[in-house]
Design a protein around this motif. Structure first.
Motif, PDB file in Angstrom:
ATOM      1  N   LEU A  79      64.400  21.438 -83.882  1.00 51.07           N
ATOM      2  CA  LEU A  79      64.621  22.265 -82.845  1.00 51.07           C
ATOM      3  C   LEU A  79      65.885  21.824 -82.236  1.00 51.07           C
ATOM      4  CD1 LEU A  79      61.084  23.481 -82.130  1.00 51.07           C
ATOM      5  CD2 LEU A  79      62.561  24.067 -84.348  1.00 51.07           C
ATOM      6  N   ILE A  80      66.949  22.645 -81.986  1.00 52.89           N
ATOM      7  CA  ILE A  80      67.992  22.310 -81.295  1.00 52.89           C
ATOM      8  C   ILE A  80      68.724  23.079 -80.293  1.00 52.89           C
ATOM      9  CG2 ILE A  80      70.625  21.400 -81.823  1.00 52.89           C
ATOM     10  CD1 ILE A  80      69.854  21.265 -84.650  1.00 52.89           C
ATOM     11  N   THR A  81      68.954  22.708 -79.072  1.00 50.06           N
ATOM     12  CA  THR A  81      69.594  23.385 -77.966  1.00 50.06           C
ATOM     13  C   THR A  81      71.013  23.148 -77.969  1.00 50.06           C
ATOM     14  OG1 THR A  81      69.967  21.699 -76.262  1.00 50.06           O
ATOM     15  CG2 THR A  81      67.502  22.798 -76.633  1.00 50.06           C
ATOM     16  N   GLY A  82      71.723  24.107 -77.493  1.00 46.93           N
ATOM     17  CA  GLY A  82      73.384  23.919 -77.341  1.00 46.93           C
ATOM     18  C   GLY A  82      73.480  22.986 -76.277  1.00 46.93           C
ATOM     19  N   VAL A  83      74.711  22.731 -75.747  1.00 45.19           N
ATOM     20  CA  VAL A  83      75.143  21.948 -74.600  1.00 45.19           C
ATOM     21  C   VAL A  83      75.014  22.665 -73.346  1.00 45.19           C
ATOM     22  CG1 VAL A  83      77.028  20.552 -73.770  1.00 45.19           C
ATOM     23  CG2 VAL A  83      77.084  21.016 -76.099  1.00 45.19           C
ATOM     24  N   ASN A  84      74.391  22.223 -72.525  1.00 38.83           N
ATOM     25  CA  ASN A  84      73.902  22.607 -71.232  1.00 38.83           C
ATOM     26  C   ASN A  84      74.236  21.757 -69.869  1.00 38.83           C
ATOM     27  OD1 ASN A  84      71.891  25.296 -71.476  1.00 38.83           O
ATOM     28  ND2 ASN A  84      71.483  23.759 -73.016  1.00 38.83           N
ATOM     29  N   SER A  85      74.668  22.276 -68.900  1.00 40.04           N
ATOM     30  CA  SER A  85      75.111  21.537 -67.812  1.00 40.04           C
ATOM     31  C   SER A  85      73.937  21.627 -66.684  1.00 40.04           C
ATOM     32  CB  SER A  85      76.569  22.280 -67.130  1.00 40.04           C
ATOM     33  OG  SER A  85      76.060  23.730 -66.783  1.00 40.04           O
ATOM     34  N   SER A  86      72.809  22.119 -67.126  1.00 38.78           N
ATOM     35  CA  SER A  86      71.643  21.955 -66.198  1.00 38.78           C
ATOM     36  C   SER A  86      70.404  21.658 -67.286  1.00 38.78           C
ATOM     37  CB  SER A  86      71.531  23.484 -65.609  1.00 38.78           C
ATOM     38  OG  SER A  86      69.927  23.683 -65.256  1.00 38.78           O
ATOM     39  N   ALA A  87      69.560  20.783 -66.579  1.00 42.08           N
ATOM     40  CA  ALA A  87      68.600  20.358 -67.339  1.00 42.08           C
ATOM     41  C   ALA A  87      67.281  21.339 -67.337  1.00 42.08           C
ATOM     42  CB  ALA A  87      67.723  19.203 -66.422  1.00 42.08           C
ATOM     43  N   THR A  88      67.352  22.382 -66.440  1.00 40.47           N
ATOM     44  CA  THR A  88      66.717  23.437 -66.415  1.00 40.47           C
ATOM     45  C   THR A  88      66.578  24.496 -67.641  1.00 40.47           C
ATOM     46  OG1 THR A  88      66.084  23.343 -63.974  1.00 40.47           O
ATOM     47  CG2 THR A  88      65.617  25.244 -65.081  1.00 40.47           C
ATOM     48  N   ALA A  89      68.269  24.721 -67.408  1.00 37.83           N
ATOM     49  CA  ALA A  89      68.782  25.676 -68.794  1.00 37.83           C
ATOM     50  C   ALA A  89      68.478  25.153 -70.005  1.00 37.83           C
ATOM     51  CB  ALA A  89      70.047  25.962 -68.409  1.00 37.83           C
ATOM     52  N   CYS A  90      68.555  23.688 -70.130  1.00 41.52           N
ATOM     53  CA  CYS A  90      68.306  23.245 -71.293  1.00 41.52           C
ATOM     54  C   CYS A  90      66.947  23.262 -71.829  1.00 41.52           C
ATOM     55  CB  CYS A  90      68.677  21.746 -71.320  1.00 41.52           C
ATOM     56  SG  CYS A  90      68.901  20.836 -73.048  1.00 41.52           S
ATOM     57  N   LEU A  91      66.104  23.077 -70.959  1.00 45.29           N
ATOM     58  CA  LEU A  91      64.489  23.275 -71.222  1.00 45.29           C
ATOM     59  C   LEU A  91      64.078  24.478 -71.362  1.00 45.29           C
ATOM     60  CD1 LEU A  91      63.034  20.463 -68.869  1.00 45.29           C
ATOM     61  CD2 LEU A  91      63.273  20.451 -71.312  1.00 45.29           C
ATOM     62  N   ASN A  92      64.817  25.497 -70.771  1.00 41.86           N
ATOM     63  CA  ASN A  92      64.665  26.937 -71.094  1.00 41.86           C
ATOM     64  C   ASN A  92      64.932  27.397 -72.610  1.00 41.86           C
ATOM     65  OD1 ASN A  92      63.569  27.148 -68.503  1.00 41.86           O
ATOM     66  ND2 ASN A  92      65.144  28.181 -67.565  1.00 41.86           N
ATOM     67  N   GLU A  93      65.972  26.986 -72.865  1.00 39.13           N
ATOM     68  CA  GLU A  93      66.542  27.318 -74.113  1.00 39.13           C
ATOM     69  C   GLU A  93      65.688  26.715 -75.142  1.00 39.13           C
ATOM     70  OE1 GLU A  93      70.383  26.599 -77.172  1.00 39.13           O
ATOM     71  OE2 GLU A  93      70.634  26.019 -74.968  1.00 39.13           O
ATOM     72  N   LEU A  94      65.115  25.402 -75.116  1.00 34.68           N
ATOM     73  CA  LEU A  94      64.333  24.873 -75.869  1.00 34.68           C
ATOM     74  C   LEU A  94      62.857  25.599 -75.855  1.00 34.68           C
ATOM     75  CD1 LEU A  94      63.927  22.490 -77.917  1.00 34.68           C
ATOM     76  CD2 LEU A  94      62.970  21.146 -76.324  1.00 34.68           C
ATOM     77  N   GLU A  95      62.338  25.924 -74.810  1.00 40.26           N
ATOM     78  CA  GLU A  95      61.220  26.606 -74.744  1.00 40.26           C
ATOM     79  C   GLU A  95      61.323  27.937 -75.742  1.00 40.26           C
ATOM     80  OE1 GLU A  95      58.086  28.087 -71.508  1.00 40.26           O
ATOM     81  OE2 GLU A  95      59.925  27.060 -70.791  1.00 40.26           O
ATOM     82  N   ASP A  96      62.310  28.744 -75.338  1.00 39.63           N
ATOM     83  CA  ASP A  96      62.435  29.842 -76.144  1.00 39.63           C
ATOM     84  C   ASP A  96      62.459  29.914 -77.544  1.00 39.63           C
ATOM     85  OD1 ASP A  96      62.678  31.300 -73.728  1.00 39.63           O
ATOM     86  OD2 ASP A  96      65.075  31.437 -73.656  1.00 39.63           O
ATOM     87  N   VAL A  97      63.229  28.636 -78.247  1.00 43.89           N
ATOM     88  CA  VAL A  97      62.994  28.361 -79.555  1.00 43.89           C
ATOM     89  C   VAL A  97      61.715  28.206 -79.904  1.00 43.89           C
ATOM     90  CG1 VAL A  97      63.950  26.859 -81.337  1.00 43.89           C
ATOM     91  CG2 VAL A  97      65.485  27.486 -79.447  1.00 43.89           C
ATOM     92  N   HIS A  98      60.849  27.499 -79.298  1.00 39.25           N
ATOM     93  CA  HIS A  98      59.447  26.970 -79.439  1.00 39.25           C
ATOM     94  C   HIS A  98      58.732  28.339 -79.695  1.00 39.25           C
ATOM     95  CE1 HIS A  98      60.124  22.822 -78.791  1.00 39.25           C
ATOM     96  NE2 HIS A  98      59.161  22.531 -79.443  1.00 39.25           N
ATOM     97  N   ARG A  99      59.088  29.139 -78.802  1.00 35.02           N
ATOM     98  CA  ARG A  99      58.317  30.443 -78.781  1.00 35.02           C
ATOM     99  C   ARG A  99      58.482  31.498 -79.924  1.00 35.02           C
ATOM    100  NH1 ARG A  99      59.544  31.175 -72.779  1.00 35.02           N
ATOM    101  NH2 ARG A  99      57.999  30.787 -71.675  1.00 35.02           N
ATOM    102  N   PHE A 100      59.741  31.355 -80.271  1.00 36.68           N
ATOM    103  CA  PHE A 100      60.206  31.996 -81.648  1.00 36.68           C
ATOM    104  C   PHE A 100      59.631  31.532 -82.698  1.00 36.68           C
ATOM    105  CE2 PHE A 100      62.814  32.533 -85.288  1.00 36.68           C
ATOM    106  CZ  PHE A 100      62.560  33.987 -85.453  1.00 36.68           C
ATOM    107  N   VAL A 101      59.487  30.264 -83.032  1.00 35.47           N
ATOM    108  CA  VAL A 101      58.966  29.218 -83.903  1.00 35.47           C
ATOM    109  C   VAL A 101      57.446  29.464 -84.129  1.00 35.47           C
ATOM    110  CG1 VAL A 101      58.460  27.302 -84.891  1.00 35.47           C
ATOM    111  CG2 VAL A 101      60.740  27.695 -84.064  1.00 35.47           C
ATOM    112  N   HIS A 102      56.767  29.329 -83.262  1.00 34.09           N
ATOM    113  CA  HIS A 102      55.363  29.550 -83.128  1.00 34.09           C
ATOM    114  C   HIS A 102      55.054  30.846 -83.396  1.00 34.09           C
ATOM    115  CE1 HIS A 102      53.467  25.902 -81.508  1.00 34.09           C
ATOM    116  NE2 HIS A 102      54.543  25.704 -80.572  1.00 34.09           N
ATOM    117  N   ALA A 103      55.645  31.828 -82.921  1.00 34.76           N
ATOM    118  CA  ALA A 103      55.465  33.287 -83.461  1.00 34.76           C
ATOM    119  C   ALA A 103      55.365  33.557 -84.961  1.00 34.76           C
ATOM    120  CB  ALA A 103      56.063  34.280 -82.851  1.00 34.76           C
ATOM    121  N   GLN A 104      56.517  32.774 -85.741  1.00 34.59           N
ATOM    122  CA  GLN A 104      56.644  32.806 -87.022  1.00 34.59           C
ATOM    123  C   GLN A 104      55.611  32.270 -87.741  1.00 34.59           C
ATOM    124  OE1 GLN A 104      58.740  35.392 -87.521  1.00 34.59           O
ATOM    125  NE2 GLN A 104      59.065  35.028 -85.330  1.00 34.59           N
ATOM    126  N   LEU A 105      55.011  31.049 -87.218  1.00 34.12           N
ATOM    127  CA  LEU A 105      54.158  30.079 -88.160  1.00 34.12           C
ATOM    128  C   LEU A 105      52.894  30.654 -88.375  1.00 34.12           C
ATOM    129  CD1 LEU A 105      55.017  26.465 -86.638  1.00 34.12           C
ATOM    130  CD2 LEU A 105      55.969  27.566 -88.621  1.00 34.12           C
TER     131      LEU A 105
END
Length: 536
Positions: A79-105
């Motif tokens: 699971l991959i994020t884009g480039v982020n200038s904020s640690a919070t934004a980076c983790l939020n993006e990764l969290e959204d990817v996790h939510r989507f993946v879990h919903a499909q699994l």
């Protein structure tokens, strides 16, 4: 040796004075450090077995989806994020990817630990598939080669790769405007990181134990923890030790990080030097490719290390070509375990410390590396992996002196203080200083480390490693289910999935040469640089 003698002989950790002056004159230049995360996780069944199902279509094409792909196995998500200038934004993006993946699994789970779940025979581990295009077939052949060379079991070990780069305004503040100077600075960072990366393994290692199913056919020195688990009493990260990403074929390689030319020359040597065992196995068997070639390394990514210099590649471009043409763009940290207590495998406190640590590596004096130093680095990593939480463990420092892990670690963390004070001026709270204090607490008290906490949880709940990891996997899936994506977010993810399949189809339709011709061009390498550069 007396304390006074040690102070004289060992090398100190000091930020380069000119760089420190520049940062103190303009601390806001540290704002907006750039980072991205690549997180690997195995898909497992409700019973905890490695999933034998192919990569779910609902997750998109693993060849072209920008955020969801596979690593070695069809069952190993990346699971991959884009480039982020904020640690919070980076983790939020990764969290959204996790939510989507879990919903499909549906009925599957994501394994939260670096060391794998219950796996059957090596043949039961499915290798990643990427479609019928030449590049898709090449990715599959490369993975076949990895399985042939190192065994498929080792490839199921998962971790987090942390990508880090310096923003333009910080380069300008440091008076490093030219790309060649920036590349040199990145190699300075890399050399220091390799010297001190044992500290990250101590602080964030979270794999002190493994399931017996992993070790049943392997030679090892682990002890029995319970009927289902084996461990080492003071281990931090078995993933980074002999059971993890290790290679006898690579043991004799000396990849130099003194400059771009020395790095690429030594890498090109590994990419062109045949290895007898791989030659014996052959490239093609019964009309099918078994590996890309018989060199020590099939491609650059096969080299195992705690950090890599990186440059975004163009379509079909080799990483070494991209580096030679355009220099280093960012570094990829590769020594981070998944923390099974955290839904994303890491958190913002950890990111803040890693950013601080990487800046220390960039801003301090960095001497050239050598074969002897690489041997010391290897020994220090091995000692930290196996005995890091033993307070009597000693390492060999940058001055060649044997010191306690805690004493040397304390010196490195003390050197971070100046950087955290400057970073805290870029934000409204003291989060960088707080992350440093937490690291200092872990160094003084090994029981606070993730590796110790894993063992403590297993003992207090009287459960083996497998059951501990399963419990965490179930908990994380439940946590994500309670906070699903919003309808607009779901629509965006579904659209990306659709676009990824269309992109894969377009790539397959555009192929106009056969696989052999494609591989010949893809595997072509440049001539080594004529003259080595010298590090700053």
């Amino acid at each position: 040796m007396s304390s006074a003698q040690e102070q004289i002989t060992r090398k100190s950790i000091e930020i380069t004075p000119a760089r420190l002056r520049a940062l103190r004159a303009n601390p806001m230049c540290l704002k907006g450090l750039l980072r991205g995360i690549e997180k690997e996780s195995l898909r497992v069944t409700a019973d905890g077995d490695l999933s034998k199902k192919g990569h779910p279509n609902a997750l998109g094409s693993p060849l072209t989806h920008p955020a969801i792909t596979t690593d070695f196995s069809e069952s190993q998500l990346e699971l991959i994020t884009g480039v982020n200038s904020s640690a919070t934004a980076c983790l939020n993006e990764l969290e959204d990817v996790h939510r989507f993946v879990h919903a499909q699994l549906k009925d599957e789970l994501l394994w939260p630990s670096s060391m794998p779940c219950i796996v059957g025979s090596s043949a039961d581990i499915p290798i990643g598939q990427y479609g019928t295009s030449n590049i898709g077939k090449t990715k599959n052949i490369y993975r076949r080669g990895l399985g042939l060379r190192y065994g498929r079991l080792m490839q199921t070990i998962s971790g987090i790769h942390y990508n880090f780069s310096i923003p333009e305004h910080l380069w300008q503040a440091l008076n490093i405007a030219d790309q060649s100077l920036r590349t040199r600075a990145y190699f300075d960072l890399i050399r220091n990181f390799r010297r001190w990366s044992w500290l990250l393994i101590y602080l964030f290692g979270a794999s002190p134990a493994v399931c017996r199913s992993f070790t049943r056919d392997l030679s090892h020195n682990l002890e029995d923890l319970d009927q289902g688990s084996q461990y080492l009493p003071y281990a931090t990260s078995l993933r980074m030790g002999p059971l993890g990403y290790q290679s006898n074929a690579q043991n004799n390689l000396h990849i130099s990080y003194n400059s771009l030319s020395e790095y690429t020359s030594s890498m090109l040597n590994a990419l062109t030097q045949n290895h007898p065992a791989y030659e014996q196995a052959g490239t093609i068997k019964n009309g099918e490719y078994q590996q890309l070639n018989t060199s020590v390394l099939q491609i650059e990514n096969e080299f195992y290390g705690t950090i890599r210099p990186k440059r975004t590649t163009r379509s079909g471009e080799r990483p070494v070509n991209a580096l030679l043409e355009r220099g280093v763009e960012y570094v990829e940290v590769r020594c981070l375990d998944l923390n099974p207590f955290l839904p994303l495998g890491l958190d913002e406190t950890q990111i803040n410390f890693i950013d601080t640590f990487l800046l220390l590596c960039l801003l301090t004096t960095s001497t050239p590396d050598s074969v002897d130093e690489v041997e010391r680095i290897t020994k220090n990593q091995a000692a930290t992996v196996a005995r890091g939480r033993d307070t009597t463990t000693t390492l060999i420092d940058d001055g060649g002196q044997r010191r306690s892990l805690q004493a040397w670690g304390s010196e490195i963390l003390e050197a971070c203080t100046t950087i955290t004070e400057l970073l805290d001026q870029t934000i409204p709270d003291q989060r960088y200083t707080q992350s440093l204090k937490i690291a200092q607490s872990k160094l003084l008290n090994p029981e606070l480390t993730p590796s110790a906490q894993v063992l403590a949880a297993m003992r207090s709940e009287q459960i083996p490693f497998f059951r501990f990891s399963m419990s965490q996997a179930i908990k994380h899936k439940s946590d994500f289910a309670r906070q699903p994506l919003t309808p607009p977010q779901s629509v965006r993810f579904d659209k990306t999935v659709e676009d990824s399949w269309a992109a894969q189809k377009a790539i397959e339709s555009a192929d106009n040469v056969d696989l052999d011709t494609f591989l010949s061009a893809y595997l072509a390498l440049p001539e080594p640089p004529a003259a080595p550069e010298h590090p700053s």
